[in-house]
Design an enzyme around this catalytic site. Structure first.
Site, PDB file in Angstrom:
ATOM      1  N   ASP A  63       0.851 -12.146  24.159  1.00 26.47           N
ATOM      2  CA  ASP A  63       1.186 -11.559  25.450  1.00 26.47           C
ATOM      3  C   ASP A  63       1.835 -10.187  25.291  1.00 26.47           C
ATOM      4  O   ASP A  63       2.190  -9.765  24.187  1.00 26.47           O
ATOM      5  CB  ASP A  63       2.143 -12.481  26.216  1.00 26.47           C
ATOM      6  CG  ASP A  63       1.466 -13.770  26.663  1.00 26.47           C
ATOM      7  OD1 ASP A  63       0.236 -13.747  26.849  1.00 26.47           O
ATOM      8  OD2 ASP A  63       2.167 -14.778  26.822  1.00 26.47           O
ATOM      9  N   TYR A  98       4.865 -19.485  14.471  1.00 22.40           N
ATOM     10  CA  TYR A  98       5.553 -18.495  15.302  1.00 22.40           C
ATOM     11  C   TYR A  98       7.037 -18.469  14.950  1.00 22.40           C
ATOM     12  O   TYR A  98       7.620 -19.485  14.546  1.00 22.40           O
ATOM     13  CB  TYR A  98       5.412 -18.849  16.781  1.00 22.40           C
ATOM     14  CG  TYR A  98       4.076 -18.491  17.395  1.00 22.40           C
ATOM     15  CD1 TYR A  98       3.875 -17.245  17.999  1.00 22.40           C
ATOM     16  CD2 TYR A  98       3.022 -19.395  17.378  1.00 22.40           C
ATOM     17  CE1 TYR A  98       2.655 -16.925  18.564  1.00 22.40           C
ATOM     18  CE2 TYR A  98       1.795 -19.073  17.946  1.00 22.40           C
ATOM     19  CZ  TYR A  98       1.619 -17.833  18.531  1.00 22.40           C
ATOM     20  OH  TYR A  98       0.409 -17.503  19.095  1.00 22.40           O
TER      21      TYR A  98
END
Length: 264
Positions: A52, A114
């Protein structure tokens, strides 16, 4: 055809995510600009994920499929050097190698890792602006780690999926999830076989809710079982999130992040 596999690192601050957009700058478009400057043509690029706006990457894997005659005999090392000479300063090619024609960076991956970085201090750090979330209240590493462990295993992660996600099956498996402190920098890391829309940012927000005393680690299994987004913590800002590594068959995705990876 030549299928070139590239590992890219980038600071996502100036970009509206990976995906090419009509009216906004994207990481993919900036990379394609670099390829065009080196090879003279613009090629379709396949990415391993859709990060994003504002999200960073330390090991984003992509592939460029181009006719052999467009890159005749160019060694991958030379191509890496040429790309790094023309790419923006907030982007770098970490590795470049020829891959089998059927290799696809998204469909072939078996796990992703992540990181979410938090600057745990009442005093802001100007050198981490847009690179870590400032959290002023003390994070107890042991408590945060206990909260992180509650996410391990296969679960329906509907409670950790933001509205707007189009995926119907929300079952995912988390293999590793932990917390590490280095001075005032606290990093939450999570490895799984896939992630839902904003899932890691909500997971990190839920861990901080535990650190703040608004939730207990023992409540997290019930939050997951409820399949209710309102039960979990807030969606943390994108600028603390990093796609750290993408794993493929043969890679050891059960490993912990190295000390070097965790240092900003």
């Amino acid at each position: 055809m030549r299928n070139i596999r590239i590992t890219l690192a980038y600071r996502g601050t100036a970009y509206h995510g990976w995906q090419v957009q009509q009216n906004a700058r994207s990481v993919c478009a900036a990379f394609q600009d670099g390829v065009e400057a080196v090879l003279g043509r613009r090629y379709d690029v396949k990415g391993c994920s859709r990060t994003d706006a504002g999200v960073h990457a330390g090991g984003f894997v992509l592939s460029v499929l181009c006719p052999e005659e467009d890159a005749p005999g160019i060694p991958c090392g030379a191509l890496q050097k040429a790309l790094n000479n023309v790419l923006p300063r907030d982007m770098a090619v970490l590795s470049c190698a020829d891959a089998p024609a059927e290799f696809h960076p998204r469909y072939d991956c078996v796990a992703k890792r992540y990181l979410y970085r938090v600057w745990n201090s009442p005093v802001k750090n100007p050198f981490l602006e847009d690179l870590a979330l400032q959290y002023r209240y003390l994070i107890r590493e042991e408590l945060a780690a206990e909260a992180a462990r509650q996410f391990l295993g296969e679960h329906d992660f509907t409670s950790l999926c933001a509205a707007g996600g189009s995926v119907l099956d929300k079952t995912r498996t988390i293999y590793r999830c932990g917390v590490k402190r280095q001075g005032e920098l606290v990093t939450l890391w999570v490895t799984g076989n896939g992630f839902l829309y904003n899932m890691v940012r909500i997971l990190a927000g839920t861990v901080l809710e535990v650190c703040a005393g608004r939730l207990c680690p023992e409540e997290i299994p019930g939050i997951l079982a409820a399949k209710d987004r309102s039960r979990a913590g807030p969606t943390l800002p994108p600028y603390g999130l990093y796609l750290d590594r993408v794993f493929y068959p043969g890679d050891n995705f059960m490993e912990n992040p190295t000390e070097e990876i965790l240092i900003v």
